[in-house]
Design a protein around this motif. Sequence first.
Motif, short mmCIF file in Angstrom:
data_model
loop_
_atom_site.label_atom_id
_atom_site.label_comp_id
_atom_site.label_asym_id
_atom_site.label_seq_id
_atom_site.Cartn_x
_atom_site.Cartn_y
_atom_site.Cartn_z
N HIS A 35 0.88 -1.34 -0.06
CA HIS A 35 -0.07 0.11 0.09
C HIS A 35 1.02 1.11 0.16
CE1 HIS A 35 -2.67 -3.23 1.83
NE2 HIS A 35 -3.61 -2.50 1.06
N TYR A 58 -1.48 -0.22 8.72
CA TYR A 58 -2.67 0.12 7.62
C TYR A 58 -3.43 -0.93 7.95
CZ TYR A 58 -4.87 0.34 3.00
OH TYR A 58 -5.83 0.46 1.99
N LYS A 62 -7.44 -0.02 8.89
CA LYS A 62 -8.61 -0.37 8.17
C LYS A 62 -9.54 -0.99 9.04
CE LYS A 62 -8.32 -4.22 5.69
NZ LYS A 62 -7.94 -5.17 4.64
N TYR A 65 -11.21 1.94 11.28
CA TYR A 65 -12.18 2.71 10.67
C TYR A 65 -13.20 2.20 9.66
CZ TYR A 65 -8.85 6.48 11.80
OH TYR A 65 -8.17 7.78 12.67
N ALA A 67 -12.71 1.48 6.82
CA ALA A 67 -12.56 2.04 5.48
C ALA A 67 -11.07 2.01 4.99
CB ALA A 67 -13.24 3.44 5.65
N GLN A 68 -10.88 2.08 3.92
CA GLN A 68 -9.40 2.57 3.37
C GLN A 68 -9.26 3.76 2.52
OE1 GLN A 68 -7.53 -1.39 1.84
NE2 GLN A 68 -9.96 -2.05 1.91
N PRO A 69 -7.97 4.40 2.27
CA PRO A 69 -7.85 5.42 1.63
C PRO A 69 -8.53 5.31 0.35
CG PRO A 69 -6.01 4.79 3.04
CD PRO A 69 -6.92 3.55 3.06
N ARG A 70 -8.99 6.27 -0.19
CA ARG A 70 -9.54 6.38 -1.74
C ARG A 70 -8.40 6.88 -2.58
NH1 ARG A 70 -12.49 8.95 1.88
NH2 ARG A 70 -11.60 11.22 1.39
N PHE A 136 -3.90 8.31 6.27
CA PHE A 136 -4.77 7.29 6.21
C PHE A 136 -6.21 8.13 6.53
CE2 PHE A 136 -7.38 3.78 6.91
CZ PHE A 136 -6.99 2.79 6.38
N ASN A 139 -7.73 10.32 3.82
CA ASN A 139 -8.04 9.93 2.56
C ASN A 139 -8.93 8.67 2.58
OD1 ASN A 139 -6.21 11.25 0.22
ND2 ASN A 139 -4.83 10.90 2.06
N SER A 140 -9.70 8.57 3.86
CA SER A 140 -10.52 7.45 4.00
C SER A 140 -11.96 8.06 4.57
CB SER A 140 -9.94 6.23 4.87
OG SER A 140 -9.72 6.57 6.29
#
Length: 435
Positions: A35, A58, A62, A65, A67-70, A136, A139-140
């Motif tokens: 990543h 990471y 993940k 949250y 969610a992951q970074p876009r 992170f 961007n998430s």
Amino acid sequence: MPRRILPILLMLLFFAVSVSPAESVPDFTEYTSGHYQLRTDLGKEFADDGLAALEAAYETEKDFYGAQPRLKRGNKLVVNCFSTKEKVNAYMAANGGGSVSKGGIYLYATREANLFRQPTDAYTRHLLVHECAHQFLHNSVCRNDGSVPSWLDEGLAEYFGSHVWDFKELSVGRTDIVRLNSNNKLRIFKEHLADPNWKFAHIFSDNWTNNYPDSFGVVHFLISHKSYSRRFMKFVKLIKGRGDTGNPQAGGRRAFKSIYGHEPHKMEEALREFYGDIVPRWEVVWNQWDGGGKRIRGFSDVTGLLVSTTELKEGSRQSCKLDFIGGRQSKAGFVVGYEDTDNFTEIMLVKDERVKVVYRRAGKWVTGPSAELPAGAKGGGPPTITLNLLADGRTEIGVNGAEVLATKLECGTVGSRWGLFVDATHCDFVEMVSE
């Protein structure tokens, strides 16, 4: 001057000016993982260790949250870590702008994390995870526009930066970490809690100046306290939807009241009660230390010293396994009778050889009693050293369950501070037990 020469000189001048920023960019190598894309001049070993820790962080973020970074397909999160502040600033100046004055910075415009090497490897990794935690988050689950309140932004970065990493697994949000400034955060925050003039609600005001102890202390509480943790992610996601780029502090306060149903100051009593029994356990005295809990690593080319905030009691027992990693020597063990850096006693295990008592008195070293290790402790796996404080004032020293030395030390150990030390070596103190 002939007129035809002037345009040529102007072209040459323009060319020199236009390429000068690129010439100032420091040399670096680019390393990649699943990543991340890491640009650094610190070498492959640093890059491999750093990327391994970032990948572990990471996965933790993940899960945290949901969610992951876009990112665009094929893109990775970019991190720039250089050996000096001047080098990382030169890189940023030539690649989108920005600069860092202390440790690191995440830039919204470039979406890149930027930092430079810190005084110890452990704190450099702390900062690496911290800056990438900003990256992170923005961007998430949040907008990449500065709408997150500074206390929440820095508090979450410190929550993930305050981690224990054993080179396989990463545990975050730790109040017991051991490395330079980090183990002072809890102490400072508890001092603020004890100050009647300190108010939690101050961090929501426009003129609040960020400080990491308060940011970490409040965020750790919101994540860990049973009455607040259940709604924490709803709070963060509401800021994503209603965050105020013009006044993020005020936007955060409105979101807090909307989610928790009361003004921030009404949780102060719960905040003080929560931290009442949480105390800093270690004080770094000399050189590098890293870890927490039952596994702590010491690094030193000379003498490294780590002191506990607790005192030894009669009948207490201290035990840990010493796993020597490398260095000029293989000497490490316990410190007892600690008064200051010029007065303490070392219970030293010399790998595969013996146990020694070494006194430091008025800044000088004096050799005390010693004994050979039992045969089963030579040439085998990591030995376990044990201290038993007996009722008659003696200290019983054992290795792998066998008594090696029982002596009455020159300094009384009962009621004194104790700790760990390394002598020109790298050593893992594993399976630490205090009874």
